[in-house]
Design an enzyme around this catalytic site. Structure first.
Site, PDB file in Angstrom:
ATOM      1  CG  ASP A  12      -1.709   1.203   1.425  1.00  0.00           C
ATOM      2  OD1 ASP A  12      -2.379   1.616   0.460  1.00  0.00           O
ATOM      3  OD2 ASP A  12      -1.665   1.789   2.528  1.00  0.00           O
ATOM      4  CG  ASP A  14      -1.690   7.635   0.602  1.00  0.00           C
ATOM      5  OD1 ASP A  14      -1.078   8.713   0.580  1.00  0.00           O
ATOM      6  OD2 ASP A  14      -2.302   7.175  -0.373  1.00  0.00           O
ATOM      7  CG  ASP A 174      -1.948   1.972   6.449  1.00  0.00           C
ATOM      8  OD1 ASP A 174      -2.310   1.577   5.321  1.00  0.00           O
ATOM      9  OD2 ASP A 174      -2.123   3.136   6.830  1.00  0.00           O
TER      10      ASP A 174
END
Length: 223
Positions: A12, A14, A174
């Protein structure tokens, strides 16, 4: 080194590979300011990130005075994108240990992928400005495969597999968008504790959790 257990590792963007919080907060606060809303402290933007830029904007409006009609969000959203694209890499940087971790995976013959809910052209621009584009065999955004294909749907992770070499794949994220997409795609997911976690770490549904990128390769070797 050919005995590494994964042929592909996807990331991922961001809150996982890059700390984009400062630049995202700048774009959000510019845009809600057009509605006369007070700016949100940078740390309070953190839980708004994960589901894509439009969802981030909608959440920001909700917490600063109430939701707006979808038609008004449609009008504001391009303004957010324009501002963000013009200020995309002012504060953004790799999380600590990120460059060394990417080097170590590449030295093991691992293909690296970037799979994000950020719009593809913004992800490409950001990685290019940071000199990271060449590290990834594919960059897939939330809009790359058309509407309603972004995480937590598995579509973009399945496309990552399709574009890559044969062999096992893992994903690093996250948020529950990441763990949910990985689970639906049948991939193990390592969550980073330093990102934009939208639930307590124990509730993210990750296969494993790391606190620093130094821990990623040993963790993947154990999976």
């Amino acid at each position: 080194m050919t005995n590494f257990p994964f042929a592909i590792v996807g990331f991922d963007l961001d809150g996982t590979l890059l700390n984009t919080l400062g630049d995202l907060a700048g774009a959000v606060n510019y845009t809600i300011g057009l509605e006369g809303r007070a700016p949100i402290p940078v740390d309070e933007v953190r839980p708004l990130v994960g589901g894509g830029s439009r969802k981030m904007l909608a959440k920001a409006l909700e917490v600063t005075g109430g939701a707006l009609p979808a038609s008004r969000i449609d009008e504001l959203f391009p303004r957010l994108l324009e501002y963000y694209e013009a200020h995309i890499a002012i504060e953004t940087k790799l999380y600590p240990g990120g460059a060394q971790m990417l080097d170590s995976l590449a030295s093991r013959g691992v293909q690296l992928a970037l799979v994000t809910n950020k719009l593809e052209h913004l992800a490409v621009k950001l990685l290019g400005e940071l000199g990271l584009s060449d590290r990834f065999y594919t960059i897939i955004g939330g809009d790359s495969l058309g509407p309603n294909t972004a995480k937590p749907r598995p579509d973009t992770l399945l496309e990552m597999r399709r574009r890559g070499v044969a062999g096992r794949a893992a994903y690093v994220g996250d948020t529950t968008y990441d763990t949910g997409a990985a689970r639906a795609a049948g991939l193990p997911c390592v969550a980073v504790s330093f990102g934009f976690n939208d639930l307590p770490l124990a509730e993210l549904g990750a296969t494993a959790v790391i606190d620093h990128f130094d821990e990623l390769i040993p963790t993947l070797e154990r999976l």
